[in-house]
Structures are given as C-alpha cells and as structure tokens.
Design a protein around this motif. Sequence first.
Motif, PDB file in Angstrom:
ATOM      1  N   ASP A 266       0.837  -1.207   0.000  1.00 56.10           N
ATOM      2  CA  ASP A 266       0.000   0.000   0.000  1.00 56.10           C
ATOM      3  C   ASP A 266       0.875   1.261   0.000  1.00 56.10           C
ATOM      4  OD1 ASP A 266      -2.021   1.863   0.272  1.00 56.10           O
ATOM      5  OD2 ASP A 266      -2.831   1.059   2.149  1.00 56.10           O
ATOM      6  N   ILE A 267       1.923   1.270   0.836  1.00 56.22           N
ATOM      7  CA  ILE A 267       2.826   2.430   0.889  1.00 56.22           C
ATOM      8  C   ILE A 267       3.553   2.595  -0.443  1.00 56.22           C
ATOM      9  CG2 ILE A 267       4.914   3.379   1.996  1.00 56.22           C
ATOM     10  CD1 ILE A 267       3.920   1.886   4.592  1.00 56.22           C
ATOM     11  N   GLN A 268       4.022   1.495  -1.000  1.00 54.32           N
ATOM     12  CA  GLN A 268       4.708   1.535  -2.301  1.00 54.32           C
ATOM     13  C   GLN A 268       3.802   2.150  -3.375  1.00 54.32           C
ATOM     14  OE1 GLN A 268       5.407  -2.292  -4.378  1.00 54.32           O
ATOM     15  NE2 GLN A 268       7.571  -1.705  -4.557  1.00 54.32           N
ATOM     16  N   LYS A 269       2.533   1.746  -3.365  1.00 50.06           N
ATOM     17  CA  LYS A 269       1.563   2.233  -4.341  1.00 50.06           C
ATOM     18  C   LYS A 269       1.287   3.736  -4.152  1.00 50.06           C
ATOM     19  CE  LYS A 269      -3.165   1.075  -5.878  1.00 50.06           C
ATOM     20  NZ  LYS A 269      -4.198   1.717  -5.038  1.00 50.06           N
ATOM     21  N   ARG A 270       1.163   4.160  -2.909  1.00 52.22           N
ATOM     22  CA  ARG A 270       0.893   5.576  -2.619  1.00 52.22           C
ATOM     23  C   ARG A 270       2.045   6.472  -3.094  1.00 52.22           C
ATOM     24  NH1 ARG A 270      -3.165   6.605   1.526  1.00 52.22           N
ATOM     25  NH2 ARG A 270      -4.164   4.643   2.105  1.00 52.22           N
ATOM     26  N   ILE A 271       3.278   6.021  -2.897  1.00 51.85           N
ATOM     27  CA  ILE A 271       4.438   6.819  -3.333  1.00 51.85           C
ATOM     28  C   ILE A 271       4.514   6.857  -4.857  1.00 51.85           C
ATOM     29  CG2 ILE A 271       6.972   6.995  -3.293  1.00 51.85           C
ATOM     30  CD1 ILE A 271       5.730   7.753  -0.601  1.00 51.85           C
ATOM     31  N   LEU A 272       4.206   5.733  -5.490  1.00 58.45           N
ATOM     32  CA  LEU A 272       4.196   5.688  -6.963  1.00 58.45           C
ATOM     33  C   LEU A 272       3.169   6.675  -7.521  1.00 58.45           C
ATOM     34  CD1 LEU A 272       5.193   4.369  -9.623  1.00 58.45           C
ATOM     35  CD2 LEU A 272       3.392   2.657  -9.336  1.00 58.45           C
ATOM     36  N   GLU A 273       1.978   6.677  -6.923  1.00 60.20           N
ATOM     37  CA  GLU A 273       0.909   7.581  -7.392  1.00 60.20           C
ATOM     38  C   GLU A 273       1.284   9.058  -7.168  1.00 60.20           C
ATOM     39  OE1 GLU A 273      -2.430   6.067  -5.230  1.00 60.20           O
ATOM     40  OE2 GLU A 273      -2.801   4.439  -6.670  1.00 60.20           O
ATOM     41  N   ALA A 274       1.989   9.338  -6.069  1.00 62.44           N
ATOM     42  CA  ALA A 274       2.321  10.728  -5.735  1.00 62.44           C
ATOM     43  C   ALA A 274       3.533  11.253  -6.496  1.00 62.44           C
ATOM     44  CB  ALA A 274       2.570  10.855  -4.231  1.00 62.44           C
ATOM     45  N   THR A 275       4.484  10.344  -6.836  1.00 67.55           N
ATOM     46  CA  THR A 275       5.766  10.814  -7.392  1.00 67.55           C
ATOM     47  C   THR A 275       6.149  10.172  -8.731  1.00 67.55           C
ATOM     48  OG1 THR A 275       7.068   9.082  -6.296  1.00 67.55           O
ATOM     49  CG2 THR A 275       6.671  11.127  -5.039  1.00 67.55           C
ATOM     50  N   GLY A 276       5.487   9.066  -9.071  1.00 68.43           N
ATOM     51  CA  GLY A 276       5.899   8.322 -10.272  1.00 68.43           C
ATOM     52  C   GLY A 276       7.131   7.464 -10.046  1.00 68.43           C
ATOM     53  N   LYS A 277       7.608   7.378  -8.782  1.00 66.55           N
ATOM     54  CA  LYS A 277       8.831   6.620  -8.486  1.00 66.55           C
ATOM     55  C   LYS A 277       8.489   5.267  -7.844  1.00 66.55           C
ATOM     56  CE  LYS A 277      11.409  10.077  -9.773  1.00 66.55           C
ATOM     57  NZ  LYS A 277      12.132  10.040 -11.045  1.00 66.55           N
ATOM     58  N   ASN A 278       9.279   4.251  -8.211  1.00 67.42           N
ATOM     59  CA  ASN A 278       9.120   2.911  -7.649  1.00 67.42           C
ATOM     60  C   ASN A 278      10.062   2.738  -6.461  1.00 67.42           C
ATOM     61  OD1 ASN A 278       7.208   1.183  -9.199  1.00 67.42           O
ATOM     62  ND2 ASN A 278       8.454   1.965 -10.902  1.00 67.42           N
ATOM     63  N   VAL A 279       9.535   2.868  -5.257  1.00 64.00           N
ATOM     64  CA  VAL A 279      10.361   2.691  -4.063  1.00 64.00           C
ATOM     65  C   VAL A 279      10.156   1.271  -3.528  1.00 64.00           C
ATOM     66  CG1 VAL A 279      10.249   5.138  -3.471  1.00 64.00           C
ATOM     67  CG2 VAL A 279       8.580   3.550  -2.454  1.00 64.00           C
ATOM     68  N   GLU A 280      11.082   0.840  -2.687  1.00 68.08           N
ATOM     69  CA  GLU A 280      10.914  -0.408  -1.948  1.00 68.08           C
ATOM     70  C   GLU A 280      10.483  -0.052  -0.529  1.00 68.08           C
ATOM     71  OE1 GLU A 280      11.010  -3.098  -3.595  1.00 68.08           O
ATOM     72  OE2 GLU A 280      12.145  -2.475  -5.369  1.00 68.08           O
ATOM     73  N   VAL A 281       9.755  -0.967   0.103  1.00 66.08           N
ATOM     74  CA  VAL A 281       9.243  -0.701   1.454  1.00 66.08           C
ATOM     75  C   VAL A 281       9.450  -1.939   2.310  1.00 66.08           C
ATOM     76  CG1 VAL A 281       7.247   0.053   2.818  1.00 66.08           C
ATOM     77  CG2 VAL A 281       7.475   0.804   0.434  1.00 66.08           C
TER      78      VAL A 281
END
Length: 399
Positions: A266-281
């Motif tokens: 869920d956190i990974q998805k929220r960051i992707l939607e906000a920034t376009g970046k694929n982070v790891e969590v």
Amino acid sequence: MANNERRVGTVSRGIRCPIIREGDDLAKIVAESVLEAAEYENFEIRDKDVISITESIVARAQGNYASVDDIAQDVKAKLGGGTVGVIFPILSRNRFAICLRGIAKGAKKIVLMLSYPSDEVGNHLVTLDMLDEAGVNPYSDVLALERYRELFGYKKHEFTGVDYVEYYGNLVKESGAEVEIVFANNPRAILNYADHILTCDIHTRARTKRILKAEGAKVVLGLDDILNTPVNGSGCNEKYGLLGSNKSTEDKIKLFPRECNDLVLDIQKRILEATGKNVEVMVYGDGAFKDPQGKIWELADPVVSPAFTSGLVGTPNELKLKYLADNDFKDLSGDALKEAIAASIRAKDGDLTGNMASQGTTPRQLTDLIGSLCDLTSGSGDKGTPVVLVQGYFDNYTN
C-alpha cells in the motif's frame, strides 16, 4: 566522468511521524510523512529508495497486545498447569519479564533452565574467564543454583545493573509459582526435572524442540506456540507467537506485528501515485549486529524484517573496489583507474558467487543489512523517527 557526477552515496534519514495509535491508517501516515519530509528538507524521492517502518508502530496500529493473564491462560491450557520446564530464555526485562510472569501464572512450578555463560543473544551471566577459573565446562556441566552462587556469587549485568538470576526467580515467586533454577546448555538436561517443556530460545528453537521430542518429553512447545491464536480477544501472532514481543506496560506486552505485506504494498503504491517513483518498502525490528563491548547480538526478534517488497529479496551483488585497485588494475591510476573499475562494475555477472573480486563483500540478506542500518538510524529511545528513508543503497561507483 563529468564534473557534475554525484558526490554522495547512501543516505539514511530518520523521518518524524505523529505518535501512532491503534486503528490509525498507517500506510497513509507513512507515505505523507515521507513526502512532507522531502518537501521540507528539499530532497527528491528516487526509484529504488527504501522506506522502512519500525515494527513497533505496525503492531501498535494493529492493536496487537496481550496481557499477563492471556499468556497464563494459554500456557495453562497447552502445558497442563503443573510443573513446566522453561528453558533458554533471553535475559531481558523488556523482552522476557512480562512473558515470564504470564508463564509462571499458568503453572504450579517453574524449573527455569538458563544457558551460560550467556543467553543466545549475548547477554552474559558470567565471563568465559570466570568459567575457566572455576574449571567449569559449559558444554557438559549442569549447575544447581547453590553451586552457581558458590562459584560465581551475585553478578549484576554491566549495563542494566540487574542480577537476572535473582530477578527472574523473584518474578516467578511473585506470580504465585514455585521456582527451581538450574544452568545448562544441553536441552536434554531439563528432562531430569520436567517433561512439559517450554523452550524460549529464538533462533535455535527448531533444533531444541527436535532434540526434546526425540528424547521423549511429553509436551514440547516454543514461545512461537504461545499466543499464536487470540485468547479472550487478545492480539496474537500466527507465525511467531510471543517471539518478538516487547513490554508495553507492567502487565501487558506488544506482540510482533501480524501479517503486514498489504501495508508495504500500500505504501509503495501511494508513493508511486504521488511521485511516479518505484520505491521499496520494508518493516524492520531489531538489527542484526554484535556489540564488541557488551557482547550483545542485537537480534532478539525472530527475523529482522517480517514484510518487504519484492525488490528487497536476496543478497548484495557487489565487487570489492579495493581488490580491483590492488590486483587487476594495480598499474593504473587517476581517470584510467576510475574508468577500468567502472567498466568492471558495468560488466559484472548477475551472480558473483566464487568471484575473487567479490570476496569480503557482505553475504547477508538485503533486508538484514538495511534493517540494521535503519535500527541504528531510528534508535530505540526518544528520536521520534519510526520511519527511515534510505537513498542510494543500490547505487554503485558508476551511478
């Protein structure tokens, strides 16, 4: 390389968050806290950044708590309520004291068998030098409490000032059970005192259970078998039971977080939607490292990370720069050396196992390495940064 090349590698930042309470939308709070920190501190979120959340706020948001009475009821139901051999606990007020109160409340008598000279995570009762001086062989000798006191006296832990032998003995008595304390490192030794056994070791528990079952113990359970389902509507941990729990109040523990894969996704998805970046969590608890002074191996949790996104699977795949500089390219210097090493990194295999140039790089799980970094960054006290953002961890010399 150009003059505008990056001059900084890995950066670890503690992220301040509000105090988390049961029922809070943790994914929303964590994502917003990271995004706000980036805005206030003027840095950018990048692909492959790692957002790490301490297990304690995950368990708190889940409301994953249990009381001494919940533990007592489960222990009594599963171990019969008579004499229980409680073996190999770690020496920690935070980790084990409340559990021991519950275990003692669920039994008539506790035979407490402590490993020596230290518990499995390195908390020492006595030193190896003291064993040598006393002529004691920790692999074979079983010591009664009287003999232990005769040999070693009353020794307080150098950091906590607690005599854990006395402290645990008193806790059992205060909880209404008789107590007998012995010292041994062979799990079979407990069978001379009890045949209903609760083994409290963490990382060696499967072997201990196997040995005791093979030797004919009637009931053998581990801490992972207690509170692995709710008791009276309590929290629980289906996989780890009481392992990874911490003291919350004088009669309550906070358990290790329950299933939390959905949270990291869920956190990974929220960051992707906000920034376009694929982070790891990832969720992390204790790091995994040893303190040379206190000799404590930090990892009292069953694992460093109970949940993480797929990009954190595996171990680092790195070349040792100093090996390349001293061997393959010892005749080069300056820009020529820089370019030769960069070319080696760009050309490295997907699996460097057995390659001399990867010798001395750390063959540990990524989550154990990053979790240790995060545990040191967030600390265990009043820093107020239960979320850590690690940037540049997957960079190398060519980025």
